[in-house]
Design a protein around this motif. Structure first.
Motif, PDB file in Angstrom:
ATOM      1  N   PHE A 191       0.821  -1.208   0.000  1.00  0.00           N
ATOM      2  CA  PHE A 191       0.000   0.000   0.000  1.00  0.00           C
ATOM      3  C   PHE A 191       0.859   1.264   0.000  1.00  0.00           C
ATOM      4  CE2 PHE A 191      -3.935  -2.174   1.925  1.00  0.00           C
ATOM      5  CZ  PHE A 191      -4.556  -2.206   0.687  1.00  0.00           C
ATOM      6  N   GLN A 192       1.895   1.273   0.835  1.00  0.00           N
ATOM      7  CA  GLN A 192       2.657   2.512   0.982  1.00  0.00           C
ATOM      8  C   GLN A 192       3.771   2.658  -0.049  1.00  0.00           C
ATOM      9  OE1 GLN A 192       4.642   3.357   4.745  1.00  0.00           O
ATOM     10  NE2 GLN A 192       4.054   5.483   4.540  1.00  0.00           N
ATOM     11  N   TYR A 193       4.440   1.562  -0.383  1.00  0.00           N
ATOM     12  CA  TYR A 193       5.627   1.680  -1.241  1.00  0.00           C
ATOM     13  C   TYR A 193       5.493   1.022  -2.612  1.00  0.00           C
ATOM     14  CZ  TYR A 193       7.916   3.335   2.994  1.00  0.00           C
ATOM     15  OH  TYR A 193       8.247   4.054   4.112  1.00  0.00           O
ATOM     16  N   GLY A 194       4.374   0.355  -2.852  1.00  0.00           N
ATOM     17  CA  GLY A 194       4.132  -0.182  -4.183  1.00  0.00           C
ATOM     18  C   GLY A 194       4.558  -1.630  -4.378  1.00  0.00           C
ATOM     19  N   ILE A 195       4.471  -2.058  -5.644  1.00  0.00           N
ATOM     20  CA  ILE A 195       4.668  -3.454  -6.010  1.00  0.00           C
ATOM     21  C   ILE A 195       6.066  -3.951  -5.666  1.00  0.00           C
ATOM     22  CG2 ILE A 195       4.901  -5.024  -7.985  1.00  0.00           C
ATOM     23  CD1 ILE A 195       2.477  -3.748  -9.208  1.00  0.00           C
ATOM     24  N   LYS A 196       7.106  -3.163  -5.953  1.00  0.00           N
ATOM     25  CA  LYS A 196       8.474  -3.628  -5.715  1.00  0.00           C
ATOM     26  C   LYS A 196       8.708  -3.961  -4.246  1.00  0.00           C
ATOM     27  CE  LYS A 196      10.891  -1.440  -9.584  1.00  0.00           C
ATOM     28  NZ  LYS A 196      11.957  -0.481  -9.971  1.00  0.00           N
ATOM     29  N   ILE A 210       2.820   7.318  -1.127  1.00  0.00           N
ATOM     30  CA  ILE A 210       3.921   7.745  -1.998  1.00  0.00           C
ATOM     31  C   ILE A 210       3.632   7.315  -3.424  1.00  0.00           C
ATOM     32  CG2 ILE A 210       6.409   7.600  -2.370  1.00  0.00           C
ATOM     33  CD1 ILE A 210       6.645   6.798   0.597  1.00  0.00           C
ATOM     34  N   GLU A 211       3.548   8.268  -4.308  1.00  0.00           N
ATOM     35  CA  GLU A 211       3.272   7.978  -5.718  1.00  0.00           C
ATOM     36  C   GLU A 211       4.572   7.958  -6.516  1.00  0.00           C
ATOM     37  OE1 GLU A 211       0.446   7.123  -6.814  1.00  0.00           O
ATOM     38  OE2 GLU A 211      -0.884   7.703  -5.176  1.00  0.00           O
ATOM     39  N   GLY A 212       4.669   6.981  -7.415  1.00  0.00           N
ATOM     40  CA  GLY A 212       5.830   6.897  -8.306  1.00  0.00           C
ATOM     41  C   GLY A 212       7.135   6.797  -7.564  1.00  0.00           C
ATOM     42  N   VAL A 213       7.130   6.092  -6.434  1.00  0.00           N
ATOM     43  CA  VAL A 213       8.332   5.995  -5.607  1.00  0.00           C
ATOM     44  C   VAL A 213       9.388   5.123  -6.285  1.00  0.00           C
ATOM     45  CG1 VAL A 213       7.420   4.024  -4.310  1.00  0.00           C
ATOM     46  CG2 VAL A 213       9.191   5.435  -3.311  1.00  0.00           C
ATOM     47  N   SER A 214      10.640   5.550  -6.192  1.00  0.00           N
ATOM     48  CA  SER A 214      11.760   4.779  -6.720  1.00  0.00           C
ATOM     49  C   SER A 214      12.583   4.282  -5.538  1.00  0.00           C
ATOM     50  CB  SER A 214      12.623   5.653  -7.640  1.00  0.00           C
ATOM     51  OG  SER A 214      13.741   4.936  -8.104  1.00  0.00           O
ATOM     52  N   LEU A 256       2.026 -13.263  -4.292  1.00  0.00           N
ATOM     53  CA  LEU A 256       2.173 -12.292  -5.387  1.00  0.00           C
ATOM     54  C   LEU A 256       0.813 -11.716  -5.783  1.00  0.00           C
ATOM     55  CD1 LEU A 256       4.867 -13.991  -7.677  1.00  0.00           C
ATOM     56  CD2 LEU A 256       5.145 -11.932  -6.279  1.00  0.00           C
ATOM     57  N   LEU A 257      -0.224 -12.553  -5.753  1.00  0.00           N
ATOM     58  CA  LEU A 257      -1.578 -12.068  -6.043  1.00  0.00           C
ATOM     59  C   LEU A 257      -2.020 -11.022  -5.029  1.00  0.00           C
ATOM     60  CD1 LEU A 257      -3.530 -15.299  -7.101  1.00  0.00           C
ATOM     61  CD2 LEU A 257      -3.118 -13.267  -8.504  1.00  0.00           C
ATOM     62  N   LYS A 258      -1.671 -11.243  -3.763  1.00  0.00           N
ATOM     63  CA  LYS A 258      -1.995 -10.267  -2.714  1.00  0.00           C
ATOM     64  C   LYS A 258      -1.345  -8.916  -3.007  1.00  0.00           C
ATOM     65  CE  LYS A 258      -2.167 -13.850   0.853  1.00  0.00           C
ATOM     66  NZ  LYS A 258      -1.409 -14.472   1.963  1.00  0.00           N
ATOM     67  N   VAL A 259      -0.078  -8.972  -3.472  1.00  0.00           N
ATOM     68  CA  VAL A 259       0.653  -7.738  -3.790  1.00  0.00           C
ATOM     69  C   VAL A 259      -0.024  -6.994  -4.933  1.00  0.00           C
ATOM     70  CG1 VAL A 259       2.813  -6.799  -4.687  1.00  0.00           C
ATOM     71  CG2 VAL A 259       2.867  -8.580  -2.943  1.00  0.00           C
ATOM     72  N   PHE A 260      -0.329  -7.708  -6.023  1.00  0.00           N
ATOM     73  CA  PHE A 260      -0.903  -7.052  -7.197  1.00  0.00           C
ATOM     74  C   PHE A 260      -2.327  -6.571  -6.943  1.00  0.00           C
ATOM     75  CE2 PHE A 260       2.426  -9.709  -9.258  1.00  0.00           C
ATOM     76  CZ  PHE A 260       3.168  -8.665  -9.801  1.00  0.00           C
TER      77      PHE A 260
END
Length: 199
Positions: A29-34, A94-98, A158-162
């Protein structure tokens, strides 16, 4: 046949909602898929270590009550620290976080440690391993069965993440703050429960 059964058991483990589940969702939720995928790989690597210990006959060491006590205490401390962290954490979407590789390794370590230092994970894997040994006579079939269970767990995680990434658009900062607080309380409950059960 052994692969299909093992994969089905791995998928069925989605019903277990433990501390790693909340860690996984919060990271995604906070930092994205990676970040979420890094947690997943930490979890699956710790599962591989558990399977390896079972395969080489070291599971008895992990299931001895005294050893389980210390593993449980370490796990309880980790969960307690994470619980306090989420209770105090600021909710920032955080949007578009690297994320740097160092940051990703932190998520990997969190996933690994929360899963590995839970003695009940060893108990589950010990049961799965014994079931595979009893069901399949040859070593190859047992290995295929265990690999399939791991593949099933990896798939559901992985399904939970996506899915959490898809739900992220509906999460506001206020809702994320509530989710953090709920996660913090849940992790503290898991921490106290784990300490109580191994005491």
């Amino acid at each position: 046949m052994s692969f299909i059964e093992g994969f089905g058991i791995g998928l069925a483990m989605i019903i277990f909602v433990g501390p790693v589940f909340f860690l996984l969702l919060n990271s995604s939720f906070q930092y994205g898929i990676k970040a979420g995928v890094s947690v997943v790989f930490g979890i699956i690597v710790s599962d591989i270590v558990c399977v390896t210990l079972c395969y080489y006959g070291l599971s008895s060491f992990m299931t001895v009550s005294q050893n389980q006590f210390w593993i449980g205490i370490i796990g309880s401390c980790i969960l307690f620290g994470l619980g306090i962290n989420y209770l105090l954490k600021k909710a920032v979407i955080i949007e578009g976080v690297s994320l740097a590789s160092k940051k990703l390794s932190t998520f990997f370590i969190k996933g690994f440690s929360v899963n590995f230092f839970n003695p009940f994970v060893f108990v589950v894997w010990f049961g799965v391993f014994k079931y595979g040994q009893q069901k399949y006579e040859d070593t190859t079939s047992v290995l295929v069965f265990l690999i399939a269970v791991l593949a099933g767990i990896l798939t559901t995680d992985l399904l939970k993440v996506f899915l959490s990434e898809k739900l992220k658009r509906f999460i506001s900062a206020d809702r994320l703050k509530i989710f953090f607080r709920v996660t913090g309380v849940v992790l503290l409950i898991f921490s106290f429960r784990l300490a109580y059960l191994v005491w």
